[in-house]
Design an enzyme around this catalytic site. Structure first.
Site, mmCIF file in Angstrom:
data_model
loop_
_atom_site.group_PDB
_atom_site.id
_atom_site.type_symbol
_atom_site.label_atom_id
_atom_site.label_comp_id
_atom_site.label_asym_id
_atom_site.label_seq_id
_atom_site.Cartn_x
_atom_site.Cartn_y
_atom_site.Cartn_z
ATOM 1 N N ILE A 5 7.646 83.468 36.030
ATOM 2 C CA ILE A 5 7.024 84.130 34.883
ATOM 3 C C ILE A 5 6.142 85.299 35.326
ATOM 4 C CG2 ILE A 5 5.627 83.795 32.794
ATOM 5 C CD1 ILE A 5 8.478 82.352 32.977
ATOM 6 N N GLU A 11 13.619 95.179 25.052
ATOM 7 C CA GLU A 11 13.319 94.719 26.411
ATOM 8 C C GLU A 11 14.219 95.422 27.431
ATOM 9 O OE1 GLU A 11 13.433 90.491 26.601
ATOM 10 O OE2 GLU A 11 13.553 90.426 28.792
ATOM 11 N N GLU A 21 25.560 90.741 35.052
ATOM 12 C CA GLU A 21 26.830 90.095 34.684
ATOM 13 C C GLU A 21 26.803 89.702 33.196
ATOM 14 O OE1 GLU A 21 25.014 89.130 37.459
ATOM 15 O OE2 GLU A 21 26.272 90.408 38.709
HETATM 16 C C1 FAD Z 1 10.690 88.707 39.727
HETATM 17 C C2 FAD Z 1 11.211 87.985 38.530
HETATM 18 C C3 FAD Z 1 10.519 88.085 37.321
HETATM 19 C C4 FAD Z 1 10.951 87.369 36.213
HETATM 20 N N1 FAD Z 1 10.215 87.395 35.051
HETATM 21 C C5 FAD Z 1 10.522 86.550 34.040
HETATM 22 C C6 FAD Z 1 9.661 86.405 32.909
HETATM 23 O O1 FAD Z 1 8.626 87.085 32.793
HETATM 24 N N2 FAD Z 1 9.992 85.496 31.966
HETATM 25 C C7 FAD Z 1 11.106 84.738 32.041
HETATM 26 O O2 FAD Z 1 11.342 83.921 31.170
HETATM 27 N N3 FAD Z 1 11.966 84.858 33.097
HETATM 28 C C8 FAD Z 1 11.686 85.734 34.089
HETATM 29 N N4 FAD Z 1 12.517 85.841 35.177
HETATM 30 C C9 FAD Z 1 13.721 85.026 35.227
HETATM 31 C C10 FAD Z 1 15.004 85.828 35.046
HETATM 32 O O3 FAD Z 1 15.113 86.297 33.744
HETATM 33 C C11 FAD Z 1 16.168 84.901 35.469
HETATM 34 O O4 FAD Z 1 16.073 84.746 36.872
HETATM 35 C C12 FAD Z 1 17.505 85.454 35.052
HETATM 36 O O5 FAD Z 1 17.669 85.391 33.658
HETATM 37 C C13 FAD Z 1 18.676 84.690 35.712
HETATM 38 O O6 FAD Z 1 18.521 83.318 35.541
HETATM 39 P P1 FAD Z 1 18.661 82.362 36.823
HETATM 40 O O7 FAD Z 1 17.722 82.857 37.848
HETATM 41 O O8 FAD Z 1 18.506 80.955 36.361
HETATM 42 O O9 FAD Z 1 20.124 82.597 37.343
HETATM 43 P P2 FAD Z 1 21.457 81.862 36.826
HETATM 44 O O10 FAD Z 1 21.484 81.874 35.346
HETATM 45 O O11 FAD Z 1 21.578 80.575 37.538
HETATM 46 O O12 FAD Z 1 22.571 82.874 37.360
HETATM 47 C C14 FAD Z 1 23.081 82.855 38.709
HETATM 48 C C15 FAD Z 1 24.240 83.834 38.786
HETATM 49 O O13 FAD Z 1 25.275 83.431 37.900
HETATM 50 C C16 FAD Z 1 25.630 84.503 37.039
HETATM 51 N N5 FAD Z 1 25.999 83.989 35.713
HETATM 52 C C17 FAD Z 1 25.288 83.142 34.937
HETATM 53 N N6 FAD Z 1 25.938 82.936 33.767
HETATM 54 C C18 FAD Z 1 27.060 83.704 33.806
HETATM 55 C C19 FAD Z 1 28.126 83.948 32.906
HETATM 56 N N7 FAD Z 1 28.162 83.384 31.696
HETATM 57 N N8 FAD Z 1 29.107 84.788 33.288
HETATM 58 C C20 FAD Z 1 29.082 85.380 34.502
HETATM 59 N N9 FAD Z 1 28.105 85.186 35.405
HETATM 60 C C21 FAD Z 1 27.095 84.376 35.058
HETATM 61 C C22 FAD Z 1 24.366 85.363 36.956
HETATM 62 O O14 FAD Z 1 24.678 86.676 36.564
HETATM 63 C C23 FAD Z 1 23.862 85.268 38.382
HETATM 64 O O15 FAD Z 1 24.529 86.188 39.184
HETATM 65 C C24 FAD Z 1 12.137 86.582 36.293
HETATM 66 C C25 FAD Z 1 12.844 86.526 37.490
HETATM 67 C C26 FAD Z 1 12.395 87.194 38.603
HETATM 68 C C27 FAD Z 1 13.159 87.047 39.880
#
Ligand code: FAD
Length: 381
Positions: free
Chosen positions: A154, A241, A366
């Site tokens: 977050i 956003e 993606e």
């Molecule tokens: C520095 C930083 C700041 C952040 N700030 C916030 C914040 O303020 N608030 C908040 O809520 N979140 C925040 N996030 C979280 C961020 O939004 C998530 O990391 C992001 O949405 C990806 O989710 P995940 O990490 O669970 O990856 P996953 O959802 O596990 O994805 C892993 C991989 O699978 C791919 N993938 C997933 N689903 C699909 C699909 N349907 N088709 C094809 N490929 C797919 C993704 O593209 C990715 O390459 C932050 C993250 C970081 C690193």
């Protein structure tokens, strides 16, 4: 220059001066401590830089997204990635677009003044892209919701005073079970901020884990009046956003190209300036062209957002393409700097490391491509 352009340029000068004189000198220390100082939020509030596109009746500047994007661009151009004004603005926009009148009056003026720092908490250890699968639970108990769960990654998590917390009010549903609670975090029993996470880049940004154990939130803090509207509220604000992420990407490219143009003229190699080698000149021409195309595209998207005609697929295009190009352009800039480009004291080094996450948060690139394809193939927008 027409009056509106002139007003925007004056605002840009104010923001740029503030960033250069009051933020850039502090950035190394912020990166060391992994968060900015609370005072800089107050100072930004005093200057009217926070919530630039929030109406004046709620304490904002009363501008449009053109003003808002100027703030993100001027921060980005100087590599100030720790001051997460974007997340703050997105949080304010949830209130503005979906909050009850009383909620807007309660929180927006304090967000605009920098008294309250905003965050958005969607992601959890178990789920990111698949937002509908979140597990943080809010159970109604009289005039309160009782919240249990945790949030991960977050932004502004360490400093946040007001968190737009995405919860499940009905775990038997996916999208329709989601609601947003506005959580005032100061002295809140059961609320705990975990450690500030150690990231590849964006070292000054306080990205943290948040824990909720039996936390009692007044029911009046439910965003809007009705449970189960959270997913719709989140989806409707996504183009906003994504435009903040994309506008940031373009300004980073511009800042990196400018720094690299100067560098290759001053660096002497084999008895001549680096700028005399054909490879340097061609690379510079290529990244300048990419950056210009990105600028033209983003200006069109900003104009559409201001006129209310930006569709989700176009915002998704801007988000994935501009952030991919940001990574590419900053990589080329690092290469043109040689070993110095790998040193944190150089702007292009910090920009390159900071760029990586732009392709991941705000919806991964993606997911952006999936949304674009869906709008073309399934008729959904
Ligand atoms: C520095 C930083 C700041 C952040 N700030 C916030 C914040 O303020 N608030 C908040 O809520 N979140 C925040 N996030 C979280 C961020 O939004 C998530 O990391 C992001 O949405 C990806 O989710 P995940 O990490 O669970 O990856 P996953 O959802 O596990 O994805 C892993 C991989 O699978 C791919 N993938 C997933 N689903 C699909 C699909 N349907 N088709 C094809 N490929 C797919 C993704 O593209 C990715 O390459 C932050 C993250 C970081 C690193």
């Amino acid at each position: 220059m027409d009056a509106q352009r002139e007003e925007l340029e004056l605002f840009r000068d104010t923001v740029a001066r503030f960033v250069e004189t009051e933020m850039v000198p502090q950035d190394p220390r912020w990166r060391e401590q992994h968060h900015v100082d609370r005072e800089i939020w107050r100072r930004a509030g005093e200057l009217g830089i926070l919530c630039a596109d929030v109406p004046t009746e709620y304490g904002g500047m009363g501008g449009t997204f053109q003003h808002e994007s100027i703030v993100h661009e001027e921060l980005a151009r100087c590599g100030i990635s720790g001051f997460a004004a974007g997340v703050h603005s997105i949080c304010a926009h949830y209130l503005l677009n979906h909050g009850l009148e009383e909620q807007k009056r309660r929180w927006l003026p304090r967000m605009a003044s920098g008294e309250l720092i905003g965050a958005i908490a969607m992601t959890e250890p178990g789920t990111g892209s698949d937002l509908q699968a979140i597990r943080t639970r809010a159970v109604r108990d009289g005039d309160y919701y009782v919240v249990d769960g945790s949030k991960l990654f977050i932004t502004n998590g360490y400093l946040a005073d007001l968190v737009a917390l995405v919860v499940k009010t009905d775990p038997s549903e996916r999208a329709r079970g989601i609601s947003i609670l506005m959580v005032e975090t100061r002295d809140l029993p059961g609320y705990r901020v975990g450690r500030v996470l150690d990231k590849m880049g964006m070292k000054a940004q306080d990205t943290a884990e948040l824990f909720f154990e039996n936390v009692r939130i007044p029911a009046t803090n439910l965003l809007g009046a009705t449970e189960g509207h959270g997913f719709k509220q989140l989806m409707s604000d996504l183009p906003y956003e994504r435009m903040i992420v994309a506008a940031t990407a373009v300004a980073v490219m511009e800042g990196a190209v400018s720094a690299t143009t100067q560098y290759i003229q001053s660096r002497q190699v084999f008895g001549q300036a680096l700028s005399q080698f054909q490879n340097s000149r061609f690379k510079l021409a290529e990244i300048a062209t990419t950056t210009r195309i990105a600028r033209v595209f983003i200006e069109d998207c900003i104009a559409k957002l201001v006129s209310g005609t930006l569709d989700g697929a176009t915002a998704a295009m801007a988000k994935w393409w501009c952030t991919d190009m940001q990574q590419h352009v900053t990589d080329e800039c690092v290469q043109l700097h040689g070993g110095y480009g790998y040193m944190n004291e150089y702007l292009v080094c910090r920009m390159f490391a900071d760029a990586r996450v732009q392709r991941i948060y705000g919806g991964t690139n993606e997911i952006m491509k999936e949304l674009i394809a869906r709008s073309m193939l399934d008729g959904a927008r």
